[in-house]
Design a protein around this motif. Sequence first.
Motif, PDB file in Angstrom:
ATOM      1  N   ASN A  58       0.876  -1.085  -0.027  1.00  0.00           N
ATOM      2  CA  ASN A  58      -0.099   0.069   0.127  1.00  0.00           C
ATOM      3  C   ASN A  58       0.920   1.107   0.148  1.00  0.00           C
ATOM      4  OD1 ASN A  58      -2.354  -1.584   0.123  1.00  0.00           O
ATOM      5  ND2 ASN A  58      -1.872  -1.975   2.429  1.00  0.00           N
ATOM      6  N   ALA A  59       0.919   1.857  -1.198  1.00  0.00           N
ATOM      7  CA  ALA A  59       2.082   2.926  -1.309  1.00  0.00           C
ATOM      8  C   ALA A  59       1.202   4.267  -1.630  1.00  0.00           C
ATOM      9  CB  ALA A  59       3.166   2.873  -2.650  1.00  0.00           C
ATOM     10  N   TYR A  60       1.583   5.164  -0.724  1.00  0.00           N
ATOM     11  CA  TYR A  60       1.265   6.748  -1.065  1.00  0.00           C
ATOM     12  C   TYR A  60       2.192   7.657  -1.311  1.00  0.00           C
ATOM     13  CZ  TYR A  60      -2.462   3.850   1.242  1.00  0.00           C
ATOM     14  OH  TYR A  60      -3.138   2.861   1.716  1.00  0.00           O
ATOM     15  N   ASP A  61       1.838   8.874  -1.838  1.00  0.00           N
ATOM     16  CA  ASP A  61       2.813   9.835  -1.963  1.00  0.00           C
ATOM     17  C   ASP A  61       2.022  11.096  -1.180  1.00  0.00           C
ATOM     18  OD1 ASP A  61       0.452  10.392  -3.698  1.00  0.00           O
ATOM     19  OD2 ASP A  61       1.768  10.890  -5.474  1.00  0.00           O
ATOM     20  N   ASP A  62       1.030  10.961  -0.568  1.00  0.00           N
ATOM     21  CA  ASP A  62       0.379  11.969   0.080  1.00  0.00           C
ATOM     22  C   ASP A  62      -0.308  11.376   1.538  1.00  0.00           C
ATOM     23  OD1 ASP A  62      -1.154  14.139   0.881  1.00  0.00           O
ATOM     24  OD2 ASP A  62      -1.854  14.650  -1.001  1.00  0.00           O
ATOM     25  N   VAL A  63      -0.120  12.097   2.562  1.00  0.00           N
ATOM     26  CA  VAL A  63      -0.648  11.455   3.809  1.00  0.00           C
ATOM     27  C   VAL A  63      -2.261  11.602   3.769  1.00  0.00           C
ATOM     28  CG1 VAL A  63       0.848  11.609   5.778  1.00  0.00           C
ATOM     29  CG2 VAL A  63      -0.325  13.742   5.059  1.00  0.00           C
ATOM     30  N   ALA A  64      -2.794  12.590   2.953  1.00  0.00           N
ATOM     31  CA  ALA A  64      -3.986  12.991   2.779  1.00  0.00           C
ATOM     32  C   ALA A  64      -4.672  11.677   2.028  1.00  0.00           C
ATOM     33  CB  ALA A  64      -4.359  14.066   2.020  1.00  0.00           C
ATOM     34  N   LYS A  65      -3.922  10.791   1.271  1.00  0.00           N
ATOM     35  CA  LYS A  65      -4.723   9.713   0.815  1.00  0.00           C
ATOM     36  C   LYS A  65      -4.843   8.368   1.828  1.00  0.00           C
ATOM     37  CE  LYS A  65      -2.834  11.449  -3.682  1.00  0.00           C
ATOM     38  NZ  LYS A  65      -1.924  11.233  -4.635  1.00  0.00           N
ATOM     39  N   MET A  66      -3.798   8.589   2.622  1.00  0.00           N
ATOM     40  CA  MET A  66      -3.712   7.346   3.677  1.00  0.00           C
ATOM     41  C   MET A  66      -5.044   7.225   4.566  1.00  0.00           C
ATOM     42  SD  MET A  66       0.286   7.725   4.683  1.00  0.00           S
ATOM     43  CE  MET A  66       0.711   6.215   5.099  1.00  0.00           C
ATOM     44  N   PRO A  67      -5.159   6.074   4.880  1.00  0.00           N
ATOM     45  CA  PRO A  67      -6.194   5.613   5.914  1.00  0.00           C
ATOM     46  C   PRO A  67      -5.534   6.156   7.382  1.00  0.00           C
ATOM     47  CG  PRO A  67      -5.089   3.441   5.396  1.00  0.00           C
ATOM     48  CD  PRO A  67      -4.609   4.550   4.513  1.00  0.00           C
ATOM     49  N   GLN A  68      -6.618   6.762   8.184  1.00  0.00           N
ATOM     50  CA  GLN A  68      -6.056   6.663   9.580  1.00  0.00           C
ATOM     51  C   GLN A  68      -5.656   5.353   9.943  1.00  0.00           C
ATOM     52  OE1 GLN A  68      -9.249   8.957  11.872  1.00  0.00           O
ATOM     53  NE2 GLN A  68      -7.674  10.579  11.233  1.00  0.00           N
ATOM     54  N   CYS A  69      -4.624   5.249  10.858  1.00  0.00           N
ATOM     55  CA  CYS A  69      -3.768   4.080  11.215  1.00  0.00           C
ATOM     56  C   CYS A  69      -3.766   4.233  12.830  1.00  0.00           C
ATOM     57  CB  CYS A  69      -2.560   3.744  10.564  1.00  0.00           C
ATOM     58  SG  CYS A  69      -2.593   3.428   8.931  1.00  0.00           S
ATOM     59  N   ASP A  70      -3.439   2.885  13.345  1.00  0.00           N
ATOM     60  CA  ASP A  70      -3.634   2.633  14.473  1.00  0.00           C
ATOM     61  C   ASP A  70      -2.392   3.098  15.341  1.00  0.00           C
ATOM     62  OD1 ASP A  70      -6.336   1.485  15.478  1.00  0.00           O
ATOM     63  OD2 ASP A  70      -5.129  -0.178  14.000  1.00  0.00           O
ATOM     64  N   VAL A  71      -1.245   2.805  14.333  1.00  0.00           N
ATOM     65  CA  VAL A  71       0.143   3.253  14.820  1.00  0.00           C
ATOM     66  C   VAL A  71       0.947   3.801  13.678  1.00  0.00           C
ATOM     67  CG1 VAL A  71       2.366   2.366  15.667  1.00  0.00           C
ATOM     68  CG2 VAL A  71       0.368   1.011  16.118  1.00  0.00           C
ATOM     69  N   VAL A  72       1.267   4.862  13.956  1.00  0.00           N
ATOM     70  CA  VAL A  72       2.083   5.846  12.919  1.00  0.00           C
ATOM     71  C   VAL A  72       3.649   5.905  13.414  1.00  0.00           C
ATOM     72  CG1 VAL A  72       2.332   8.159  11.990  1.00  0.00           C
ATOM     73  CG2 VAL A  72      -0.005   7.157  12.320  1.00  0.00           C
ATOM     74  N   VAL A  73       4.272   5.529  12.313  1.00  0.00           N
ATOM     75  CA  VAL A  73       5.804   5.110  12.687  1.00  0.00           C
ATOM     76  C   VAL A  73       6.360   6.261  11.800  1.00  0.00           C
ATOM     77  CG1 VAL A  73       7.938   3.741  12.155  1.00  0.00           C
ATOM     78  CG2 VAL A  73       5.562   2.587  12.811  1.00  0.00           C
TER      79      VAL A  73
END
Length: 311
Positions: free
Chosen positions: A60-75
């Motif tokens: 699951n690759a993204y170039d923008d955080v706005a396109k990412m799902p909210q996650c339980d753990v953000v590294v």
Amino acid sequence: MSERSYAILGTGALGGFYGAKLQKAGLNVHFLLRSDYEYVKKSGLLVESIDGDFTLTQVNAYDDVAKMPQCDVVVVSLKTTQNHLLPQMLPPVVKENGVVLVLQNGLAVEEEVAKIVDNVTIIGGLCFLCSNKVAAGHISHLDYGQITLGEYAANYNPMGITPRMQQIADDFTNAGIAIELTEDLLLGRWKKLVWNIPYNGLSVILNARTDELMANMHTRELVEQVMYEVSAGAKTAGRVIAESFIQTMLDYTVKMKPYRTSMKIDYDERRPLEVEAIFGNPLRKAEAAGVDLRLIRCLYQQLKFLDMRDG
Ligand SMILES: NC(=O)C1=CN([C@@H]2O[C@H](COP(=O)(O)OP(=O)(O)OC[C@H]3O[C@@H](n4cnc5c(N)ncnc54)[C@H](OP(=O)(O)O)[C@@H]3O)[C@@H](O)[C@H]2O)C=CC1
Ligand SMILES: CC(C)(CO)C(=O)C(=O)O
């Protein structure tokens, strides 16, 4: 199998390695990339590792955080030189009551994160890892990999071993990543600096690998003196680093494969150096407590010169 989802902010040598291991173990992982985005979206990630090579053909690759799902753990696995981006990056991607896991070198990053996001648990991780990104989507894991986790609280008050730390430790352990837990994150961070300050700094200033620094009696002595000064810095924060720990770090480095530190690699690649997180923040913390760390200041001033001239 854990249901926790993970976001990796910075899919480089460290984030790419740990994130790929978590996905390989079956976790739901989302990777933020910059220059490698197109390549990784199409071809996935390749990890060459002393523990065994593997490829993830689909990530699951993204170039923008706005396109990412909210996650339980953000590294957080960007270089600290990019941390000015965190106020834009973190809020959209971390779930309410989620975890921000800071896996960067240096001091005081958790304090910065705490100013950006509320209602999250902040955990710091000290990574004893030798990994490089050698090409797009291609990580080379050379040695080690253990992470020491500690939970952050205001003023770095020790939090003990918390259930949240334990949950994350379980996910990483299941993925084959060795984890230690510390009751006192700040002590853990200063202990990591005992290694990073002398070796990262001197490797750049003297254009030397770790084995060269240890083989010469003058630099070996200087490394040790700087380590004792880091220990003096820790004392200004009320943390005691045992003398035996300094000896262990010296022995550990003698036994290490000849290593070009991460700061030296950045310098050679003409990338910005993590001078402020690794040198500036500890200096300023000690200074605020009335102590001037003179050797570390001398390294800091030289690194600032090199970073500004060549970075
Ligand atoms: N590598 C190691 O073995 C160890 C590293 N550390 C620490 O871990 C942290 C990360 O280091 P490391 O993994 O080596 O560094 P890398 O440069 O390999 O990885 C950082 C990644 O973040 C990406 N990135 C930067 N800006 C953005 C952005 N705006 N959006 C998306 N992605 C971005 C970079 O992309 P791009 O590819 O485009 O540059 C890069 O791939 C540092 O604090 C380091 O000191 C600690 C212990 C060991
Ligand atoms: C201690 C070491 C080598 C690996 O964790 C490191 O942190 C670095 O190169 O910056």
